[in-house]
Motif scaffolding. Structure first.
Motif, mmCIF file in Angstrom:
data_model
loop_
_atom_site.group_PDB
_atom_site.id
_atom_site.type_symbol
_atom_site.label_atom_id
_atom_site.label_comp_id
_atom_site.label_asym_id
_atom_site.label_seq_id
_atom_site.Cartn_x
_atom_site.Cartn_y
_atom_site.Cartn_z
ATOM 1 N N THR A 110 0.707 -1.659 0.367
ATOM 2 C CA THR A 110 0.342 -0.262 -0.012
ATOM 3 C C THR A 110 1.214 1.247 0.135
ATOM 4 O O THR A 110 2.232 1.305 0.371
ATOM 5 N N HIS A 112 2.195 5.827 1.371
ATOM 6 C CA HIS A 112 2.451 6.352 2.675
ATOM 7 C C HIS A 112 0.846 6.764 3.156
ATOM 8 O O HIS A 112 -0.350 6.899 2.363
ATOM 9 N N ASP A 113 0.848 6.308 4.683
ATOM 10 C CA ASP A 113 -0.043 7.164 5.349
ATOM 11 C C ASP A 113 -1.394 6.549 5.429
ATOM 12 O O ASP A 113 -2.480 6.795 5.228
ATOM 13 N N ARG A 114 -0.932 4.891 4.977
ATOM 14 C CA ARG A 114 -2.025 4.340 4.738
ATOM 15 C C ARG A 114 -1.849 2.816 5.100
ATOM 16 O O ARG A 114 -0.619 2.921 5.330
ATOM 17 N N PRO A 115 -2.730 2.189 6.123
ATOM 18 C CA PRO A 115 -2.502 1.817 7.317
ATOM 19 C C PRO A 115 -2.347 0.006 6.455
ATOM 20 O O PRO A 115 -2.909 -0.443 5.454
ATOM 21 N N LEU A 116 -1.162 -0.555 7.165
ATOM 22 C CA LEU A 116 -0.620 -1.813 7.126
ATOM 23 C C LEU A 116 -2.352 -2.693 7.620
ATOM 24 O O LEU A 116 -2.375 -2.461 7.737
ATOM 25 N N ASN A 181 -2.234 -5.611 1.196
ATOM 26 C CA ASN A 181 -1.902 -4.467 1.602
ATOM 27 C C ASN A 181 -1.115 -4.958 3.753
ATOM 28 O O ASN A 181 -1.038 -4.093 3.952
ATOM 29 N N ALA A 184 4.374 -1.790 1.983
ATOM 30 C CA ALA A 184 4.024 -0.057 1.998
ATOM 31 C C ALA A 184 5.488 0.202 1.238
ATOM 32 O O ALA A 184 6.574 -0.063 1.149
ATOM 33 N N ARG A 278 5.488 6.540 5.931
ATOM 34 C CA ARG A 278 4.338 6.088 7.584
ATOM 35 C C ARG A 278 3.590 5.432 7.255
ATOM 36 O O ARG A 278 2.046 5.550 6.285
ATOM 37 N N ASN A 279 3.145 4.593 8.020
ATOM 38 C CA ASN A 279 1.706 3.867 8.120
ATOM 39 C C ASN A 279 0.907 3.189 9.205
ATOM 40 O O ASN A 279 2.398 3.223 10.705
ATOM 41 N N THR A 280 0.198 3.332 9.772
ATOM 42 C CA THR A 280 -0.636 2.776 10.397
ATOM 43 C C THR A 280 -0.759 1.354 10.640
ATOM 44 O O THR A 280 -0.951 0.778 9.308
#
Length: 285
Positions: A110, A112-116, A181, A184, A278-280
């Protein structure tokens, strides 16, 4: 200059990223449908020229990042490529003669700034911070001394892994590395113009602000020049191909007890001169 692929207003766009947001450039280049075609045409410099002095078309918060190169022909990952990482296996072996390789599919990443996404089948989702190189010039049997001539750009990767699933078979890890997903790539591409961008780079990974991985690319057992030479021996590298170059020690599986990712965690992968990915983490709906 930084170039990204984003989704905005129901469309996939590519363009330049600046502090205020995103400058859409794809409408100006209809012959290049995506950054893959831009790279194949050697067009990153032209994108930079087109972005100069232009206002953002999409302010921050009005778009979402996709993986920078849509649908690359190949994503090839190099495993166990730092000395301390090799030592984690505690099998008494020195540096192997040849590098370990495995493929990943674009759908497993996925932006950047999207969740794993942690799947319901298994909760051993782990992180691996890495630098990725994007091929710009095609080649087969590339000499290591010429390898950097074939790189168009650099980006970052969190090569997320479902650890239990890499143990399902004796000789491969593919099924643990390709959950949708689970990893990232991004946030953007940084054009590769100087060997120092790789030779002097440092890679770090933080989980919830805690430094977990920290090493220098110069300590790789198989340097990126050798990776390109070795991989191109058996397959032709083409523009847009991505080589994910290896992760340092410090992944969650190597703690006692293991420290796997869970919903709500924040993972940040940072490298000198490239930026921060960065990922949440979320559970699959």
């Amino acid at each position: 200059m930084k170039f990204a692929t984003v989704h905005a207003e129901g469309m996939q766009l590519y363009g330049a990223v600046v502090a205020e947001g995103f400058i859409a450039l794809s409408p100006d280049f209809p012959d290049w449908p995506s950054l893959r075609e831009v790279i194949a045409a050697g067009g990153l410099a032209r994108l930079g020229e087109a972005a100069a002095g232009r206002a953002v078309s999409h302010p921050n918060g009005t778009f979402r990042y996709e993986i920078p190169v849509p649908n690359p022909e190949k994503i090839i990952c190099v495993g166990v490529n730092f000395p301390d990482r090799n030592a984690e296996y505690k099998d008494g072996t020195a540096q192997p003669k040849h590098m370990s390789l495995f493929p990943r599919f674009a759908r497993s990443f996925t932006g950047h700034d999207r969740p794993l996404i942690r799947p319901p089948e298994n909760h051993t989702l782990d992180y691996e911070g890495e630098v990725a190189v994007v091929i710009g010039k095609p080649g087969r049997r590339i000499a290591s001394e010429n390898a950097y001539d074939h790189i168009a750009a650099l980006t970052l990767c969190n090569e997320g892994t479902i650890r239990d699933w890499v143990r399902h078979a004796k000789f491969n890890v593919t099924q643990g590395k390709n959950w949708d997903n689970s990893g990232a790539i991004g946030p953007w591409l940084v054009p590769f113009t100087d060997a120092a961008q790789l030779d002097e780079a440092r890679i770090q990974t933080r989980v919830n602000g805690e430094l977990r991985q920290d090493d220098e690319l110069s300590r790789m057992m198989f340097p990126i020049r050798e990776e390109i030479a070795y991989i191109s021996t058996f397959t032709t590298l083409v523009p847009g191909d991505i080589i994910i170059t290896g992760t340092p020690t410090g992944a969650g599986a190597r703690f006692d007890p293991p420290r796997y990712l869970k919903p709500g965690d924040l993972v940040e992968v940072e490298a000198t001169g490239i930026g921060t990915l960065r990922n949440t983490v979320e559970d699959e709906a």
